[in-house]
Design an enzyme around this catalytic site. Sequence first.
Site, PDB file in Angstrom:
ATOM      1  CG  HIS A   1      -0.437  -1.198   6.665  1.00  0.00           C
ATOM      2  ND1 HIS A   1       0.312  -0.723   5.423  1.00  0.00           N
ATOM      3  CD2 HIS A   1      -2.126  -0.256   5.893  1.00  0.00           C
ATOM      4  CE1 HIS A   1      -0.301   0.310   4.880  1.00  0.00           C
ATOM      5  NE2 HIS A   1      -1.577   0.066   4.909  1.00  0.00           N
ATOM      6  CD  GLU A   2      -3.981  -3.558   1.046  1.00  0.00           C
ATOM      7  OE1 GLU A   2      -4.359  -2.624   1.241  1.00  0.00           O
ATOM      8  OE2 GLU A   2      -3.931  -4.263  -0.277  1.00  0.00           O
TER       9      GLU A   2
ATOM     10  NE  ARG B   1      -8.768   8.376  16.944  1.00  0.00           N
ATOM     11  CZ  ARG B   1      -8.872   9.774  17.873  1.00  0.00           C
ATOM     12  NH1 ARG B   1      -8.498  10.119  17.236  1.00  0.00           N
ATOM     13  NH2 ARG B   1      -9.943   9.259  18.449  1.00  0.00           N
TER      14      ARG B   1
ATOM     15  CB  CYS C   1      -0.930   0.157   1.173  1.00  0.00           C
ATOM     16  SG  CYS C   1      -1.804   1.207   1.416  1.00  0.00           S
ATOM     17  CG  HIS C   2       0.635   5.210  -2.219  1.00  0.00           C
ATOM     18  ND1 HIS C   2       0.602   5.537  -3.183  1.00  0.00           N
ATOM     19  CD2 HIS C   2       2.310   5.720  -2.525  1.00  0.00           C
ATOM     20  CE1 HIS C   2       1.352   5.944  -4.311  1.00  0.00           C
ATOM     21  NE2 HIS C   2       2.695   6.053  -4.150  1.00  0.00           N
ATOM     22  CB  THR C   3       0.457   3.736   4.148  1.00  0.00           C
ATOM     23  OG1 THR C   3      -0.992   4.225   3.738  1.00  0.00           O
ATOM     24  CG2 THR C   3       0.283   4.530   5.686  1.00  0.00           C
TER      25      THR C   3
ATOM     26  NE  ARG D   1      -3.528  -1.887  -2.086  1.00  0.00           N
ATOM     27  CZ  ARG D   1      -2.904  -0.476  -1.831  1.00  0.00           C
ATOM     28  NH1 ARG D   1      -2.641  -0.128  -2.654  1.00  0.00           N
ATOM     29  NH2 ARG D   1      -3.930  -0.163  -0.652  1.00  0.00           N
TER      30      ARG D   1
ATOM     31  CB  CYS E   1     -10.341   2.711  18.419  1.00  0.00           C
ATOM     32  SG  CYS E   1      -9.507   1.747  20.147  1.00  0.00           S
TER      33      CYS E   1
ATOM     34  CB  CYS F   1      -4.936  -1.276   4.446  1.00  0.00           C
ATOM     35  SG  CYS F   1      -5.048   0.908   3.878  1.00  0.00           S
TER      36      CYS F   1
ATOM     37  CB  CYS G   1     -14.806   1.367  20.826  1.00  0.00           C
ATOM     38  SG  CYS G   1     -13.380   0.802  20.264  1.00  0.00           S
TER      39      CYS G   1
ATOM     40  CB  CYS H   1      -9.996  -1.477  22.753  1.00  0.00           C
ATOM     41  SG  CYS H   1     -11.301  -0.028  23.643  1.00  0.00           S
TER      42      CYS H   1
ATOM     43  CB  CYS I   1     -12.018   3.961  24.196  1.00  0.00           C
ATOM     44  SG  CYS I   1     -12.300   3.585  22.638  1.00  0.00           S
TER      45      CYS I   1
HETATM   46  P1  NAD Z   1      -2.091   6.573  -5.112  1.00  0.00           P
HETATM   47  O1  NAD Z   1      -1.746   7.322  -5.164  1.00  0.00           O
HETATM   48  O2  NAD Z   1      -2.497   5.251  -5.792  1.00  0.00           O
HETATM   49  O3  NAD Z   1      -3.856   6.808  -6.690  1.00  0.00           O
HETATM   50  C1  NAD Z   1      -4.170   8.614  -5.859  1.00  0.00           C
HETATM   51  C2  NAD Z   1      -5.189   9.198  -7.499  1.00  0.00           C
HETATM   52  O4  NAD Z   1      -5.096  10.518  -7.104  1.00  0.00           O
HETATM   53  C3  NAD Z   1      -3.928   8.788  -8.747  1.00  0.00           C
HETATM   54  O5  NAD Z   1      -4.199   7.829  -9.776  1.00  0.00           O
HETATM   55  C4  NAD Z   1      -2.784  10.278  -9.095  1.00  0.00           C
HETATM   56  O6  NAD Z   1      -2.800  10.583 -10.489  1.00  0.00           O
HETATM   57  C5  NAD Z   1      -4.540  11.139  -8.795  1.00  0.00           C
HETATM   58  N1  NAD Z   1      -4.627  12.462  -8.346  1.00  0.00           N
HETATM   59  C6  NAD Z   1      -4.312  13.226  -7.864  1.00  0.00           C
HETATM   60  N2  NAD Z   1      -4.017  14.457  -7.623  1.00  0.00           N
HETATM   61  C7  NAD Z   1      -5.287  14.254  -8.830  1.00  0.00           C
HETATM   62  C8  NAD Z   1      -5.907  15.547  -9.006  1.00  0.00           C
HETATM   63  N3  NAD Z   1      -5.594  16.942  -8.632  1.00  0.00           N
HETATM   64  N4  NAD Z   1      -6.733  15.352  -9.994  1.00  0.00           N
HETATM   65  C9  NAD Z   1      -7.836  14.161  -9.787  1.00  0.00           C
HETATM   66  N5  NAD Z   1      -7.053  13.093 -10.132  1.00  0.00           N
HETATM   67  C10 NAD Z   1      -5.477  13.273  -8.439  1.00  0.00           C
HETATM   68  O7  NAD Z   1      -3.359   6.952  -4.070  1.00  0.00           O
HETATM   69  P2  NAD Z   1      -4.470   5.617  -3.149  1.00  0.00           P
HETATM   70  O8  NAD Z   1      -3.502   4.102  -2.420  1.00  0.00           O
HETATM   71  O9  NAD Z   1      -5.188   4.594  -4.238  1.00  0.00           O
HETATM   72  O10 NAD Z   1      -5.037   6.535  -1.975  1.00  0.00           O
HETATM   73  C11 NAD Z   1      -5.332   7.534  -2.558  1.00  0.00           C
HETATM   74  C12 NAD Z   1      -6.480   8.474  -0.554  1.00  0.00           C
HETATM   75  O11 NAD Z   1      -6.220   7.605  -0.004  1.00  0.00           O
HETATM   76  C13 NAD Z   1      -4.039   8.857  -0.815  1.00  0.00           C
HETATM   77  O12 NAD Z   1      -4.133   9.901  -0.133  1.00  0.00           O
HETATM   78  C14 NAD Z   1      -4.158   8.055   0.586  1.00  0.00           C
HETATM   79  O13 NAD Z   1      -3.201   8.972   1.269  1.00  0.00           O
HETATM   80  C15 NAD Z   1      -5.374   7.940   0.995  1.00  0.00           C
HETATM   81  N6  NAD Z   1      -5.904   6.865   2.271  1.00  0.00           N
HETATM   82  C16 NAD Z   1      -7.181   7.598   3.000  1.00  0.00           C
HETATM   83  C17 NAD Z   1      -7.216   6.160   4.267  1.00  0.00           C
HETATM   84  C18 NAD Z   1      -8.586   6.806   5.342  1.00  0.00           C
HETATM   85  O14 NAD Z   1      -8.863   5.955   5.861  1.00  0.00           O
HETATM   86  N7  NAD Z   1      -8.708   8.111   5.128  1.00  0.00           N
HETATM   87  C19 NAD Z   1      -6.698   4.935   3.839  1.00  0.00           C
HETATM   88  C20 NAD Z   1      -6.106   4.602   3.592  1.00  0.00           C
HETATM   89  C21 NAD Z   1      -5.346   5.493   2.332  1.00  0.00           C
HETATM   90 ZN    ZN Z   2     -11.584   1.525  21.614  1.00  0.00          ZN
END
Ligand code: NAD
Ligand code: ZN
Length: 380
Positions: free
Chosen positions: A70-71, A118, A48-50, A373, A114, A178, A106, A100, A103
């Site tokens: 993590h995934e 969290r 994953c990106h993270t 992926r 959580c 994830c 939860c 948990c 809390c």
């Molecule tokens: P990714 O990099 O694979 O995909 C993001 C896409 O957005 C890319 O294809 C990129 O070209 C496009 N993009 C960027 N800027 C843009 C714009 N201005 N307009 C249109 N398209 C645009 O990332 P991902 O793994 O799919 O994750 C997406 C987002 O979700 C990330 O910011 C990640 O941190 C976030 N995320 C949030 C949570 C949560 O719980 N809220 C959990 C996991 C990931």
């Molecule tokens: Zn909790």
Amino acid sequence: MSNTAGKVIKCKAAVAWEAGKPLVIEEVEVAPPQKHEVRLKILFNALCHTDVYFWEAKGQKPLFPRILGHEASGIVESVGEGVTELKPGDHVLPVFTGECKECTHCKSEESNLCELLRINTDRGTMLNDGKTRFSKDGKPIYHFVGTSTFSQYTVSHVGSVVKINPAAPLDKVCVLSCGVCTGFGATVNVAKPKKGSSVAIFGLGAVGLAAAEGARVSGASRIIGVDLNSNRFEAAKKFGVSEFVNPKDHNKPVQEVIAEMTNGGVDRSVECTGSIDAMISAFECVHDGWGVAVLVGVPKIDYEFKTHPMNFLNERTLKGAFYGKYKPRTDLPGVVEKYMNKEMEVDKFITHSVPLSEINKAFEYMRLGEGIRCLICMDQ
Ligand code: NAD
Ligand code: ZN
């Protein structure tokens, strides 16, 4: 009882020794689980990106050496004191944000944030004693978001481990721990598009495609994909995305382009980019009177969201969703069942596969934006 219970296990792990340097496959020692902890045998990871973000360690506190990941999916090897919900042999998904069950969050029906478990990206040790369970030649190796799944064995808090149907294929459902739940849940739990409605998805990475999958299973009749990278459009067709907009192809704001395409705006939008421009466009492109926009992308620290208050008075709603609004331990087993009953598709997210020994290739695919992926097979 497994014959390794209570003993240190030596196994292979991909260790990040330094920011941005290739991971190194090392033999590490994994200590037994302590109170409220479980030790897992990890079978599969999906990158994953993270993971890449914390490996690059640009803009956050670097913490190395560390075992990322993590995934993932795996099997419980042994459990520590006080663990009653899990036993050796259970099939599980580790999760980066736990539950948990005790809390105030939860206990609230409305929250999945959580207090105890969290996501915490700065912590590299276990809650119980502030120490690591990983070491190499006696030197500690830090944990990552309570999961550290780039190791053949890992130790997690019981609240960060979800027991699932043992019939579910672990090489597929790992992506539910994830990215897929984050996007899918943002649509089905928060945006909640009605049958026949129009939905715009900003960002067509794994999270955005999962949000599109949520719109598809909700019966949306138009799913409009927005991305700056037109190469993403072909793969997105498999996720029900039927129309595409690249903001670079237009000389006016993308929200205006979408309003023209949809007679005033889409019914729902889900932002999955992390870009502030896309967040504002995602809000401003929903229809007045009923439109709902959901933000999912993680913004940079100095971003500010600016829009005219009239957009709210005209009855547009802006929401945000963390982990698809799922309570991991309560809700994830049901999402796995949805997959088992063919109510949602997961296999199409996995486009590449590498053995643990070639984990750096998975990082390269992500850097190049190749595929969706990449599966990492931990026993190879
Ligand atoms: P990714 O990099 O694979 O995909 C993001 C896409 O957005 C890319 O294809 C990129 O070209 C496009 N993009 C960027 N800027 C843009 C714009 N201005 N307009 C249109 N398209 C645009 O990332 P991902 O793994 O799919 O994750 C997406 C987002 O979700 C990330 O910011 C990640 O941190 C976030 N995320 C949030 C949570 C949560 O719980 N809220 C959990 C996991 C990931
Ligand atoms: Zn909790």
